[in-house]
Motif scaffolding. Structure first.
Motif, PDB file in Angstrom:
ATOM      1  N   SER A  75       0.822  -1.218   0.000  1.00  0.00           N
ATOM      2  CA  SER A  75       0.000   0.000   0.000  1.00  0.00           C
ATOM      3  C   SER A  75       0.854   1.265   0.000  1.00  0.00           C
ATOM      4  O   SER A  75       0.463   2.274  -0.584  1.00  0.00           O
ATOM      5  CB  SER A  75      -0.953  -0.003   1.189  1.00  0.00           C
ATOM      6  OG  SER A  75      -0.242  -0.052   2.405  1.00  0.00           O
ATOM      7  N   LYS A  79       0.480   4.244  -2.811  1.00  0.00           N
ATOM      8  CA  LYS A  79       0.195   5.645  -2.462  1.00  0.00           C
ATOM      9  C   LYS A  79       1.230   6.566  -3.095  1.00  0.00           C
ATOM     10  O   LYS A  79       0.903   7.658  -3.560  1.00  0.00           O
ATOM     11  CB  LYS A  79       0.170   5.818  -0.942  1.00  0.00           C
ATOM     12  CG  LYS A  79      -1.094   5.272  -0.316  1.00  0.00           C
ATOM     13  CD  LYS A  79      -1.079   5.411   1.184  1.00  0.00           C
ATOM     14  CE  LYS A  79      -2.306   4.750   1.795  1.00  0.00           C
ATOM     15  NZ  LYS A  79      -2.277   4.731   3.250  1.00  0.00           N
ATOM     16  N   GLY A  97      -5.431  -0.033  -5.537  1.00  0.00           N
ATOM     17  CA  GLY A  97      -6.168  -0.536  -4.392  1.00  0.00           C
ATOM     18  C   GLY A  97      -7.651  -0.250  -4.521  1.00  0.00           C
ATOM     19  O   GLY A  97      -8.133   0.202  -5.552  1.00  0.00           O
TER      20      GLY A  97
END
Length: 177
Positions: A75, A79, A97
């Motif tokens: 993750s 990002k 995601g």
């Protein structure tokens, strides 16, 4: 089996998705077949056969990743990639995601590397990561943008963005590269 649990604990996700057109003609995202095969190993009853299944599927995923046929990301790296693409129009894919989890609006906070006005009095601002933003309205500043000033950019309507520079009133901008 230890390898599979290690993958789960580290939080690595397969982000190589293949689009499929369903009965209702909507574009849907599905998990890669190689990942589905790994998940299917859970249903094998015999412990030895299940371990053999996991070992072969993990080896296949490892090989696919080495050949760039499968992309793995956590993750944090997703990002980072999303931040780097902020301001560009990209298709609605699940490569970053689950969008339903991240309902809050993203605000990019950066430093200005350079800023200059065009012949029409509008500003071009280059951020410290190299992203170039141009002003699309005619608002003026009390203090002109300068190197190392903080800029906060958030989504606005119709494909543009609002940018606040050093806490001043927002101007409307769009990203050009």
């Amino acid at each position: 089996m230890k390898i599979v649990w290690h993958l789960a604990l580290v939080g690595i996700f397969a982000v190589s998705a293949s689009p499929v057109i369903g009965k209702d003609k909507e574009l849907q995202e599905v998990r890669p077949a190689i990942f589905e095969e790994l998940v299917a190993c859970r249903s094998v009853d015999d412990a030895g056969e299940r371990l053999a299944c996991y070992d072969s599927r993990v080896a296949a995923m490892d090989e696919a990743e080495k050949k760039d046929e499968l992309v793995l990301a956590d993750s944090t790296s997703m990002k980072e990639a999303k931040r780097g693409l902020f301001g560009f129009s990209i298709p609605k894919l699940k490569i970053f995601g689950n969008d339903s989890v991240e309902k809050e609006k993203f605000v990019l906070v950066a430093k200005i590397d350079s800023a200059f006005q065009t012949g029409y009095g509008q500003w071009t601002i280059i951020l410290d990561d190299g992203a170039r933003w141009v002003q699309v309205d005619t608002q003026t500043f009390v203090r002109n943008p300068a190197k190392d000033m903080e800029i906060k950019i958030r989504e606005a309507a119709m494909g543009s963005y609002f940018a606040n520079i050093a806490g001043q009133r927002a101007i409307r901008m769009r990203r050009v590269n």
